[in-house]
Design a protein around this motif. Structure first.
Motif, PDB file in Angstrom:
ATOM      1  N   ALA A 166       0.341  -1.412  -0.168  1.00 21.09           N
ATOM      2  CA  ALA A 166      -0.019   0.307   0.231  1.00 21.09           C
ATOM      3  C   ALA A 166       0.766   1.628  -0.178  1.00 21.09           C
ATOM      4  O   ALA A 166       0.384   2.259  -0.301  1.00 21.09           O
ATOM      5  CB  ALA A 166      -0.734   0.231   0.992  1.00 21.09           C
ATOM      6  N   SER A 167       2.397   1.100   0.163  1.00 23.07           N
ATOM      7  CA  SER A 167       2.972   2.085   0.277  1.00 23.07           C
ATOM      8  C   SER A 167       4.446   1.882   0.112  1.00 23.07           C
ATOM      9  O   SER A 167       4.607   0.831   0.217  1.00 23.07           O
ATOM     10  CB  SER A 167       3.014   2.796   1.830  1.00 23.07           C
ATOM     11  OG  SER A 167       3.439   3.370   2.280  1.00 23.07           O
ATOM     12  N   PRO A 168       5.347   2.840  -0.704  1.00 20.40           N
ATOM     13  CA  PRO A 168       6.576   2.416  -0.583  1.00 20.40           C
ATOM     14  C   PRO A 168       7.327   2.661   1.060  1.00 20.40           C
ATOM     15  O   PRO A 168       8.052   1.464   0.459  1.00 20.40           O
ATOM     16  CB  PRO A 168       7.398   3.506  -0.534  1.00 20.40           C
ATOM     17  CG  PRO A 168       6.020   4.523  -2.052  1.00 20.40           C
ATOM     18  CD  PRO A 168       5.421   4.294  -0.794  1.00 20.40           C
ATOM     19  N   ASP A 169       6.812   2.509   2.213  1.00 22.79           N
ATOM     20  CA  ASP A 169       7.012   2.598   2.998  1.00 22.79           C
ATOM     21  C   ASP A 169       7.288   1.275   3.416  1.00 22.79           C
ATOM     22  O   ASP A 169       8.629   0.624   4.615  1.00 22.79           O
ATOM     23  CB  ASP A 169       6.235   3.294   4.327  1.00 22.79           C
ATOM     24  CG  ASP A 169       7.197   4.747   4.375  1.00 22.79           C
ATOM     25  OD1 ASP A 169       7.557   5.187   3.573  1.00 22.79           O
ATOM     26  OD2 ASP A 169       5.545   5.432   4.895  1.00 22.79           O
ATOM     27  N   GLU A 196      10.253   6.391  -6.575  1.00 21.73           N
ATOM     28  CA  GLU A 196       9.642   7.771  -6.595  1.00 21.73           C
ATOM     29  C   GLU A 196       8.607   8.347  -7.867  1.00 21.73           C
ATOM     30  O   GLU A 196       7.729   9.473  -8.082  1.00 21.73           O
ATOM     31  CB  GLU A 196      10.268   8.817  -6.403  1.00 21.73           C
ATOM     32  CG  GLU A 196      10.119  10.540  -6.288  1.00 21.73           C
ATOM     33  CD  GLU A 196      11.276  10.880  -5.928  1.00 21.73           C
ATOM     34  OE1 GLU A 196      10.835  12.498  -5.966  1.00 21.73           O
ATOM     35  OE2 GLU A 196      12.202  10.517  -5.986  1.00 21.73           O
ATOM     36  N   TRP A 214       5.191   4.985  -8.864  1.00 23.65           N
ATOM     37  CA  TRP A 214       5.011   4.225  -7.725  1.00 23.65           C
ATOM     38  C   TRP A 214       3.767   5.619  -7.387  1.00 23.65           C
ATOM     39  O   TRP A 214       4.276   6.616  -7.090  1.00 23.65           O
ATOM     40  CB  TRP A 214       5.027   3.862  -6.776  1.00 23.65           C
ATOM     41  CG  TRP A 214       6.083   2.296  -7.023  1.00 23.65           C
ATOM     42  CD1 TRP A 214       6.347   1.749  -7.951  1.00 23.65           C
ATOM     43  CD2 TRP A 214       6.365   0.926  -6.195  1.00 23.65           C
ATOM     44  NE1 TRP A 214       6.605   0.012  -7.659  1.00 23.65           N
ATOM     45  CE2 TRP A 214       6.729   0.076  -6.592  1.00 23.65           C
ATOM     46  CE3 TRP A 214       5.851   1.199  -4.658  1.00 23.65           C
ATOM     47  CZ2 TRP A 214       7.204  -0.602  -5.798  1.00 23.65           C
ATOM     48  CZ3 TRP A 214       6.912   0.329  -3.841  1.00 23.65           C
ATOM     49  CH2 TRP A 214       7.599  -1.349  -4.810  1.00 23.65           C
ATOM     50  N   PRO A 215       2.314   5.020  -7.054  1.00 26.68           N
ATOM     51  CA  PRO A 215       1.663   3.814  -7.615  1.00 26.68           C
ATOM     52  C   PRO A 215       1.601   3.803  -9.035  1.00 26.68           C
ATOM     53  O   PRO A 215       1.832   5.196  -9.432  1.00 26.68           O
ATOM     54  CB  PRO A 215       0.118   4.029  -6.376  1.00 26.68           C
ATOM     55  CG  PRO A 215       0.136   5.382  -6.752  1.00 26.68           C
ATOM     56  CD  PRO A 215       1.518   6.446  -6.506  1.00 26.68           C
ATOM     57  N   MET A 245       3.093  -0.793  -5.900  1.00 29.04           N
ATOM     58  CA  MET A 245       2.298  -0.471  -5.404  1.00 29.04           C
ATOM     59  C   MET A 245       1.249  -0.382  -6.444  1.00 29.04           C
ATOM     60  O   MET A 245       1.465   0.793  -7.180  1.00 29.04           O
ATOM     61  CB  MET A 245       2.993   0.776  -4.562  1.00 29.04           C
ATOM     62  CG  MET A 245       1.472   1.678  -3.884  1.00 29.04           C
ATOM     63  SD  MET A 245       3.057   3.087  -3.556  1.00 29.04           S
ATOM     64  CE  MET A 245       1.184   3.820  -3.138  1.00 29.04           C
ATOM     65  N   SER A 252      -1.893   1.502  -8.995  1.00 28.81           N
ATOM     66  CA  SER A 252      -2.461   2.622  -7.956  1.00 28.81           C
ATOM     67  C   SER A 252      -4.039   2.495  -8.261  1.00 28.81           C
ATOM     68  O   SER A 252      -4.973   3.777  -7.973  1.00 28.81           O
ATOM     69  CB  SER A 252      -2.017   3.938  -9.328  1.00 28.81           C
ATOM     70  OG  SER A 252      -2.603   3.359 -10.482  1.00 28.81           O
ATOM     71  N   LEU A 299      -5.645  -0.723  -2.881  1.00 24.39           N
ATOM     72  CA  LEU A 299      -4.721   0.131  -1.913  1.00 24.39           C
ATOM     73  C   LEU A 299      -5.266   0.733  -0.200  1.00 24.39           C
ATOM     74  O   LEU A 299      -4.620  -0.162   0.594  1.00 24.39           O
ATOM     75  CB  LEU A 299      -4.464   2.050  -2.184  1.00 24.39           C
ATOM     76  CG  LEU A 299      -3.367   1.389  -4.097  1.00 24.39           C
ATOM     77  CD1 LEU A 299      -3.358   3.875  -4.205  1.00 24.39           C
ATOM     78  CD2 LEU A 299      -2.229   1.315  -3.351  1.00 24.39           C
ATOM     79  N   GLU A 300      -6.704   0.749  -0.721  1.00 24.07           N
ATOM     80  CA  GLU A 300      -7.737   0.532   0.321  1.00 24.07           C
ATOM     81  C   GLU A 300      -7.672  -1.164   1.046  1.00 24.07           C
ATOM     82  O   GLU A 300      -7.731  -1.147   2.875  1.00 24.07           O
ATOM     83  CB  GLU A 300      -8.915   1.081   0.927  1.00 24.07           C
ATOM     84  CG  GLU A 300      -9.453   2.381   0.297  1.00 24.07           C
ATOM     85  CD  GLU A 300     -10.927   2.593   0.020  1.00 24.07           C
ATOM     86  OE1 GLU A 300     -12.028   1.951   0.864  1.00 24.07           O
ATOM     87  OE2 GLU A 300     -11.211   3.549  -0.770  1.00 24.07           O
ATOM     88  N   ALA A 344      -3.759  -1.643   2.395  1.00 24.67           N
ATOM     89  CA  ALA A 344      -3.965  -0.685   3.855  1.00 24.67           C
ATOM     90  C   ALA A 344      -4.415  -1.556   5.136  1.00 24.67           C
ATOM     91  O   ALA A 344      -3.703  -1.524   6.142  1.00 24.67           O
ATOM     92  CB  ALA A 344      -4.627   0.683   3.691  1.00 24.67           C
TER      93      ALA A 344
END
Length: 214
Positions: free
Chosen positions: A70-73, A91, A94-95, A123, A125, A130-131, A134
């Motif tokens: 859900a995130s690059p993190d 950078e 993504w997404p 990731m 889009s 994404l929901e 997450a």
């Protein structure tokens, strides 16, 4: 019997995401829309669920499942020695339709197939994907088709192929792209385009000029 939810309505989206998250936690399979094609997903850290995903597709362990985040993190918790070129690609794209192959952390207790110590991460889009991610954390997600059949661009095509092997179908309408993501391997000294897809080699070279094609 599989459940199906119309994510084009507020109630369908809320109910569907809730049921899909519960199914993933139970080790069951879900079908979800992405920005490329529909995917079949499972908890990336549940080996039995991932094995069920491969089995539903008629796919062997020599073709391991990618992982969606859900995130690059999330990369900080999944991969080791991620190169600067990789962060530049993240950078820029993504997404979106770019899958990156890297060495996974040896401490991870997962079994995605015969990965030889690597993981393919993306990731997407699509807001529904994404929901869900997450809520569930990283998921093993592969195209929602039987091996050898076309990757589906709508929920009907996915359900026709996979049937009741999937617990929950999230219908987000037709996907934007008819092609799968591009795959760039970052495990060597220079990035290598392993599969041309949603993002062309020329566009990728705008960020990593030394990209090789294979």
């Amino acid at each position: 019997m599989a459940l199906r939810y119309d994510c084009g309505t507020a109630s369908g989206r809320t109910d569907g995401l809730g049921m899909a998250a519960k199914a993933v936690r139970r080790g069951e399979l879900v079908v979800l829309p992405t920005d490329t094609v529909y995917g079949i997903g499972a908890d990336a850290f549940n080996p039995d669920a991932v094995d069920g995903l491969l089995g539903a597709k008629g796919r062997d362990r020599a073709m391991p499942s990618p992982v969606l985040v859900a995130s690059p993190d999330a990369l900080h918790e999944l991969v080791a020695d991620f190169p600067e070129r990789g962060w530049a690609l993240v950078e820029a794209f993504w997404p979106g339709g770019l899958t990156l192959v890297a060495r996974h952390l040896p401490s991870l207790s997962w079994d995605l197939g015969e990965t030889h110590g690597t993981v393919a991460v993306r990731m997407p889009s699509h807001p529904v994907a994404l929901e869900l991610l997450a809520e569930t954390g990283p998921m093993a997600v592969s195209s929602a088709n039987l091996t050898g059949r076309p990757s589906p661009q709508d929920c009907d095509a996915a359900q026709d192929m996979l049937g009741d092997s999937v617990a929950v179908y999230l219908d987000g309408g037709p996907t934007e792209a008819a092609v799968a993501s591009s795959i760039v391997d970052l495990t060597g000294p220079v990035p290598v385009l392993k599969r041309a897809g949603a993002i062309s080699a020329d566009v990728l070279r705008g960020v990593v000029p030394d990209l090789l094609e294979r």
